[in-house]
Scaffold this motif. Structure first.
Motif, mmCIF file in Angstrom:
data_model
loop_
_atom_site.group_PDB
_atom_site.id
_atom_site.type_symbol
_atom_site.label_atom_id
_atom_site.label_comp_id
_atom_site.label_asym_id
_atom_site.label_seq_id
_atom_site.Cartn_x
_atom_site.Cartn_y
_atom_site.Cartn_z
ATOM 1 N N SER A 137 0.791 18.408 4.685
ATOM 2 C CA SER A 137 -0.196 17.873 5.616
ATOM 3 C C SER A 137 -0.874 16.625 5.047
ATOM 4 O O SER A 137 -0.887 16.404 3.828
ATOM 5 N N VAL A 138 -1.446 15.837 5.942
ATOM 6 C CA VAL A 138 -2.137 14.619 5.519
ATOM 7 C C VAL A 138 -3.301 14.955 4.588
ATOM 8 O O VAL A 138 -3.465 14.344 3.523
ATOM 9 N N ASN A 139 -4.103 15.937 4.956
ATOM 10 C CA ASN A 139 -5.305 16.227 4.172
ATOM 11 C C ASN A 139 -4.984 16.824 2.805
ATOM 12 O O ASN A 139 -5.652 16.512 1.813
ATOM 13 N N ASP A 140 -3.958 17.682 2.737
ATOM 14 C CA ASP A 140 -3.535 18.197 1.428
ATOM 15 C C ASP A 140 -2.989 17.067 0.565
ATOM 16 O O ASP A 140 -3.214 17.028 -0.649
ATOM 17 N N THR A 141 -2.277 16.139 1.202
ATOM 18 C CA THR A 141 -1.724 15.001 0.466
ATOM 19 C C THR A 141 -2.826 14.062 0.000
ATOM 20 O O THR A 141 -2.752 13.496 -1.101
ATOM 21 N N VAL A 142 -3.862 13.890 0.811
ATOM 22 C CA VAL A 142 -5.011 13.072 0.405
ATOM 23 C C VAL A 142 -5.628 13.634 -0.872
ATOM 24 O O VAL A 142 -5.926 12.898 -1.819
ATOM 25 N N GLU A 143 -5.810 14.943 -0.919
ATOM 26 C CA GLU A 143 -6.395 15.563 -2.104
ATOM 27 C C GLU A 143 -5.518 15.320 -3.325
ATOM 28 O O GLU A 143 -6.025 15.001 -4.409
ATOM 29 N N GLU A 144 -4.218 15.461 -3.155
ATOM 30 C CA GLU A 144 -3.307 15.211 -4.269
ATOM 31 C C GLU A 144 -3.348 13.744 -4.676
ATOM 32 O O GLU A 144 -3.291 13.420 -5.870
ATOM 33 N N HIS A 145 -3.465 12.862 -3.702
ATOM 34 C CA HIS A 145 -3.528 11.424 -3.996
ATOM 35 C C HIS A 145 -4.781 11.085 -4.788
ATOM 36 O O HIS A 145 -4.745 10.253 -5.709
ATOM 37 N N VAL A 146 -5.896 11.711 -4.464
ATOM 38 C CA VAL A 146 -7.127 11.494 -5.215
ATOM 39 C C VAL A 146 -6.942 11.912 -6.672
ATOM 40 O O VAL A 146 -7.313 11.192 -7.604
ATOM 41 N N LYS A 147 -6.356 13.088 -6.873
ATOM 42 C CA LYS A 147 -6.115 13.576 -8.240
ATOM 43 C C LYS A 147 -5.182 12.642 -8.997
ATOM 44 O O LYS A 147 -5.430 12.300 -10.164
ATOM 45 N N GLN A 148 -4.101 12.225 -8.334
ATOM 46 C CA GLN A 148 -3.132 11.347 -8.979
ATOM 47 C C GLN A 148 -3.747 9.980 -9.294
ATOM 48 O O GLN A 148 -3.447 9.383 -10.335
ATOM 49 N N THR A 149 -4.590 9.496 -8.411
ATOM 50 C CA THR A 149 -5.237 8.203 -8.634
ATOM 51 C C THR A 149 -6.143 8.249 -9.857
ATOM 52 O O THR A 149 -6.164 7.319 -10.678
ATOM 53 N N ALA A 150 -6.901 9.327 -10.010
ATOM 54 C CA ALA A 150 -7.752 9.481 -11.189
ATOM 55 C C ALA A 150 -6.916 9.469 -12.462
ATOM 56 O O ALA A 150 -7.267 8.815 -13.450
ATOM 57 N N LEU A 171 0.829 -1.203 0.000
ATOM 58 C CA LEU A 171 0.000 0.000 0.000
ATOM 59 C C LEU A 171 0.865 1.256 0.000
ATOM 60 O O LEU A 171 0.645 2.189 -0.766
ATOM 61 N N VAL A 172 1.847 1.263 0.887
ATOM 62 C CA VAL A 172 2.736 2.421 1.013
ATOM 63 C C VAL A 172 3.486 2.673 -0.290
ATOM 64 O O VAL A 172 3.613 3.821 -0.740
ATOM 65 N N GLU A 173 3.973 1.618 -0.904
ATOM 66 C CA GLU A 173 4.716 1.775 -2.154
ATOM 67 C C GLU A 173 3.846 2.378 -3.255
ATOM 68 O O GLU A 173 4.320 3.177 -4.063
ATOM 69 N N ARG A 174 2.563 2.017 -3.282
ATOM 70 C CA ARG A 174 1.676 2.510 -4.328
ATOM 71 C C ARG A 174 1.202 3.945 -4.061
ATOM 72 O O ARG A 174 0.841 4.657 -5.001
ATOM 73 N N ILE A 175 1.201 4.350 -2.804
ATOM 74 C CA ILE A 175 0.792 5.719 -2.464
ATOM 75 C C ILE A 175 1.976 6.683 -2.506
ATOM 76 O O ILE A 175 1.791 7.894 -2.680
ATOM 77 N N THR A 176 3.194 6.158 -2.387
ATOM 78 C CA THR A 176 4.391 7.007 -2.336
ATOM 79 C C THR A 176 4.491 8.017 -3.483
ATOM 80 O O THR A 176 4.823 9.188 -3.240
ATOM 81 N N PRO A 177 4.220 7.656 -4.743
ATOM 82 C CA PRO A 177 4.309 8.664 -5.805
ATOM 83 C C PRO A 177 3.419 9.878 -5.560
ATOM 84 O O PRO A 177 3.807 11.012 -5.865
ATOM 85 N N SER A 178 2.251 9.663 -4.990
ATOM 86 C CA SER A 178 1.356 10.782 -4.690
ATOM 87 C C SER A 178 1.923 11.665 -3.586
ATOM 88 O O SER A 178 1.825 12.898 -3.639
ATOM 89 N N VAL A 179 2.519 11.032 -2.586
ATOM 90 C CA VAL A 179 3.131 11.792 -1.490
ATOM 91 C C VAL A 179 4.283 12.634 -2.006
ATOM 92 O O VAL A 179 4.418 13.820 -1.668
ATOM 93 N N LEU A 180 5.118 12.056 -2.836
ATOM 94 C CA LEU A 180 6.262 12.791 -3.385
ATOM 95 C C LEU A 180 5.793 13.923 -4.291
ATOM 96 O O LEU A 180 6.368 15.024 -4.277
ATOM 97 N N HIS A 181 4.752 13.668 -5.071
ATOM 98 C CA HIS A 181 4.206 14.706 -5.949
ATOM 99 C C HIS A 181 3.642 15.861 -5.118
ATOM 100 O O HIS A 181 3.827 17.042 -5.461
#
Length: 210
Positions: free
Chosen positions: A155-168, A137-147
């Motif tokens: 912050s966690v919540n700002d990163t969550v938003e970026e992760h949602v965008k990256q996932t789409a 899980l961590v490995e697959r989310i890492t690109p979003s965190v780095l981006h």
């Protein structure tokens, strides 16, 4: 007026989102309808299903899609993994929903205070990874965190938003079937974040004709 959940008539992605948005407004206010949750509705779905959207969200117990969007049986096709992480099974499920069930909208649903995203932020900061399959899980989310960090978000919540965008974006990049469907106007993808305290679902990105 938009059609009600459960209709087998084709809907545009924007019309589907309006139904979901209205349901979420009812949930936030506490005036929920609980549509399509009776015995008659159950019986009508024994031979086929016609969901109006596929919701790919986090597995968090506080993020039950049918509840927060105030919909019922047969209304949404739901796929869930911790941190809405993409794998082959997820992509296969999304392709099935679009190609076989003809759902016109994919909603990527994340939420604030996501534990999987928080664990990834901690792992990338410390240089260590969790044991077992949580590491995947961590490995697959890492690109979003780095981006997110490259864009100044920590912050966690700002990163969550970026992760949602990256996932789409990754859904379209990873699946030729879904990429083609979007190009042909048969499906759109929306990134949405959910606020646990308020119960509100907010759009943060969109791909395709919405």
């Amino acid at each position: 007026m938009t059609q009600q959940p459960g209709s087998i008539e084709p809907l545009a992605p924007a019309d589907v989102w309006e139904i979901l948005r209205s349901g979420n407004e009812r949930f936030v206010s506490g005036a929920v309808d609980h549509p399509n949750q009776n015995a008659e509705r159950r019986s009508s779905l024994t031979e086929s299903q016609h969901p109006m959207a596929v919701i790919f969200g986090c597995s968090d117990s506080r993020l039950a899609a049918e509840i927060i969007f105030d919909v019922g049986l047969g209304d949404v096709f739901v796929v869930r993994t911790a941190g809405q992480v993409i794998d082959d099974a997820v992509l296969g499920s999304l392709e099935f929903s679009v190609e076989e069930l003809k759902t016109p909208l994919i909603v990527v649903l994340g939420h604030d205070s996501c534990g999987a995203v928080k664990a990834t932020i901690e792992a990338t900061s410390s240089g260590t990874t969790p044991p077992g399959y949580v590491r995947s899980l961590v490995e697959r989310i890492t690109p979003s965190v780095l981006h997110a960090r490259r864009n100044g978000f920590e912050s966690v919540n700002d990163t969550v938003e970026e992760h949602v965008k990256q996932t789409a974006d990754r859904i379209v990049d990873s699946s030729r079937v879904l990429h083609t469907a979007m190009q042909e106007g048969r499906v759109a993808i929306m990134g949405v974040t959910y606020r646990l305290a308020e119960g509100r679902a907010d759009v943060v990105s969109s791909l395709g004709e919405v």
